[in-house]
Design an enzyme around this catalytic site. Structure first.
Site, short mmCIF file in Angstrom:
data_model
loop_
_atom_site.label_atom_id
_atom_site.label_comp_id
_atom_site.label_asym_id
_atom_site.label_seq_id
_atom_site.Cartn_x
_atom_site.Cartn_y
_atom_site.Cartn_z
N ARG A 1 42.52 75.71 -50.87
CA ARG A 1 41.58 76.39 -49.98
C ARG A 1 41.30 77.78 -50.55
O ARG A 1 42.20 78.42 -51.09
CB ARG A 1 42.17 76.53 -48.58
CG ARG A 1 42.34 75.21 -47.88
CD ARG A 1 42.56 75.45 -46.40
NE ARG A 1 42.96 74.22 -45.76
CZ ARG A 1 44.22 73.85 -45.56
NH1 ARG A 1 45.21 74.65 -45.93
NH2 ARG A 1 44.52 72.72 -44.99
N ARG B 1 60.55 71.64 -48.93
CA ARG B 1 60.02 71.04 -47.70
C ARG B 1 59.63 72.13 -46.71
O ARG B 1 60.31 73.17 -46.61
CB ARG B 1 61.14 70.18 -47.11
CG ARG B 1 60.72 69.25 -45.99
CD ARG B 1 59.63 68.34 -46.35
NE ARG B 1 59.70 67.05 -45.69
CZ ARG B 1 58.63 66.35 -45.35
NH1 ARG B 1 57.41 66.82 -45.58
NH2 ARG B 1 58.75 65.16 -44.80
N LEU C 1 46.82 64.03 -52.41
CA LEU C 1 48.00 64.26 -51.57
C LEU C 1 47.69 65.11 -50.35
O LEU C 1 48.47 65.15 -49.40
CB LEU C 1 49.10 64.98 -52.39
CG LEU C 1 49.42 64.42 -53.78
CD1 LEU C 1 50.58 65.19 -54.40
CD2 LEU C 1 49.74 62.94 -53.71
N SER D 1 51.80 56.25 -46.24
CA SER D 1 53.03 56.71 -45.58
C SER D 1 53.73 55.56 -44.87
O SER D 1 53.07 54.63 -44.35
CB SER D 1 52.66 57.78 -44.56
OG SER D 1 53.72 57.97 -43.66
N ASN E 1 60.02 58.79 -46.09
CA ASN E 1 60.26 60.25 -46.02
C ASN E 1 60.88 60.76 -47.32
O ASN E 1 61.84 60.17 -47.81
CB ASN E 1 61.20 60.57 -44.86
CG ASN E 1 60.60 60.23 -43.52
OD1 ASN E 1 60.12 59.11 -43.33
ND2 ASN E 1 60.60 61.16 -42.61
N TYR F 1 48.47 60.61 -36.74
CA TYR F 1 48.75 60.74 -38.17
C TYR F 1 48.87 59.35 -38.82
O TYR F 1 48.26 59.07 -39.85
CB TYR F 1 50.03 61.54 -38.40
CG TYR F 1 50.51 61.50 -39.83
CD1 TYR F 1 49.97 62.36 -40.78
CD2 TYR F 1 51.48 60.58 -40.24
CE1 TYR F 1 50.38 62.29 -42.12
CE2 TYR F 1 51.89 60.53 -41.56
CZ TYR F 1 51.35 61.38 -42.48
OH TYR F 1 51.75 61.31 -43.80
N GLU G 1 54.81 55.89 -42.08
CA GLU G 1 54.34 56.01 -40.68
C GLU G 1 53.31 54.92 -40.36
O GLU G 1 53.04 54.66 -39.19
CB GLU G 1 53.74 57.39 -40.43
CG GLU G 1 54.76 58.49 -40.25
CD GLU G 1 55.59 58.34 -38.98
OE1 GLU G 1 55.02 58.26 -37.89
OE2 GLU G 1 56.83 58.28 -39.09
N LYS H 1 64.48 71.92 -41.14
CA LYS H 1 64.88 72.64 -39.93
C LYS H 1 66.41 72.62 -39.81
O LYS H 1 67.04 73.63 -39.48
CB LYS H 1 64.21 71.97 -38.72
CG LYS H 1 64.28 72.76 -37.45
CD LYS H 1 63.38 72.13 -36.39
CE LYS H 1 63.66 72.70 -35.02
NZ LYS H 1 62.89 72.03 -33.98
#
Ligand code: G4F
Length: 349
Positions: A34, A187, A83, A128, A181, A152, A130, A195
């Site tokens: 961007r 990450r 990607l 993915s 994953n 998603y 997902e 996290k």
């Protein structure tokens, strides 16, 4: 002759590992970023700061067909790795519309511009696990039916079929990786693995007292992103285009991830992890585990990292990052974390 590759999402975890890998193979590497990233390189180009003098960056937006068309009209590519995406599943529930716009139209714009200007360029789409969502069989393989559970996941199913349709309709070399994953020290902090590892490191150093998480019982098939980008490249080196599952073949719960990450710093996760309803999702993908037999057989792909090694590297990297920020030594080397603010290298206008 060296090959020329374009990476969308080059500033992300996978983009940065892929750029490094392709440079090591003597590729000329270009990336789409961007325009705002070029204005704030310290903040937005952190993962590729150490590569900036060896790559060419093109400012463009995946929401603008003309900006993508313009890149393909100025520069020829042998391979294109798409990607870029809104990749955070939880955010797709909060704003499904922009996830769809970026992920579906962005993929369609890339394919359409390639078809128009460079139909010989080989194309990789970041599919993915997902897409399998509420799984119809275990383990999941290339033939497993899709049942996405989030905007998603739906956007990735649409991208997968767009990629297949360009392959079948226009005879283009288009592949999808159905990647489970994949993580690592680069990450983003919003994903559960980072996290947890950053939380464990902060608690160990006395900078935090707890980590608030959602569903600890979700099972995921976690691998290392550095291993998975090698599979992307292998897909585009085959005699014919095809789709491949890329996975470790093991499943572990979020709870197990916590257990190992906290053990890495000598702590018991049960004393520090708190459940917080805000991190539960409206619809969950309960358990994923992939069968990467085809990738191993056809591509000769093998992951190098184990689950335990992945977690250990992430925790040690987070400890070193915090140590440096709080005035400690150089610690564990991580290009993303050690990146100094620097001028952006070559920028194509
Ligand atoms: O780390 P996550 O946010 O990754 P998720 O949703 O599995 O998606 C990732 O992997 C996909 C490949 O299968 C990619 F396509 C996608 O772009 C992304 O990279 O969540 C993992 C699991 C979920 O079940 C979630 O409910 O962890 C659970 N979880 C529990 N507490 C949490 C939290 N996830 C996040 N992000 N934050 C929590 O506090």
């Amino acid at each position: 002759m060296s090959q020329t590759a374009l990476i969308t999402g080059i500033t992300g975890q996978d983009g940065s590992y892929l750029a490094e890998y392709l440079l090591s193979l003597d590729y000329k590497v270009h990336g789409i970023v961007r325009r705002v990233a070029l204005e704030e390189p310290e903040r937005r180009l952190g993962r590729i700061a150490h590569l900036c003098d060896r790559i060419v960056l093109h400012p463009a937006s995946l929401e603008s067909y003309p900006s993508i068309f313009s890149i393909f009209s100025r520069q020829q590519f042998d391979e294109c790795y798409h990607l870029a995406a809104q990749s955070f599943v939880a955010e797709s529930f909060a704003d499904g519309f922009s996830t769809m716009q970026a992920n579906v139209s962005g993929t369609h714009f890339m394919l359409s511009a390639l078809r128009e200007l460079q139909p010989q360029c080989r194309f990789y789409f970041a599919g993915s696990s997902e897409m399998f969502g509420k799984v119809r069989e275990t383990p999941q393989r290339e033939t497993t039916p899709f049942h996405p559970r989030s905007p998603y996941g739906i956007s990735k199913v649409a991208g997968f079929y767009l990629t297949m349709n360009y392959r079948e309709s226009y005879n283009m070399f288009c592949c999808s990786g159905m990647l489970f994953n994949h993580e690592g020290p680069r990450r983003g902090f919003e994903f559960v693995t980072r996290k947890i590892t950053s939380g464990a490191a902060r608690i160990k150093l006395g900078l935090a007292s707890e980590v608030r998480l959602g569903n600890l019982d979700a099972g995921r098939d976690w691998g290392h992103a550095a291993d998975y980008v090698r599979a992307m490249h292998l897909m585009l080196q085959q005699p014919a285009p095809d789709d491949y599952v890329v996975a470790s073949g093991e499943t572990h719960t979020v709870r197990e991830f916590c257990d190992l990450a906290f053990a890495e710093v000598g702590l018991d996760y049960r004393k520090y992890v708190r459940l917080d309803p805000q991190f539960f999702r409206p619809a969950e993908v309960d358990l994923l585990v992939g069968d990467a037999g085809k990738a191993r057989r056809v591509l000769g792909w093998e992951p190098k990292y184990t689950f335990a090694e992945l977690i250990s590297e992430m925790v040690r990297s987070d400890l070193a990052l915090l140590d440096r920020r709080t005035g400690g030594g150089p610690g564990y080397e991580n290009p993303q974390l050690s990146a100094q603010p620097q001028a952006v290298g070559k920028v194509s206008q």
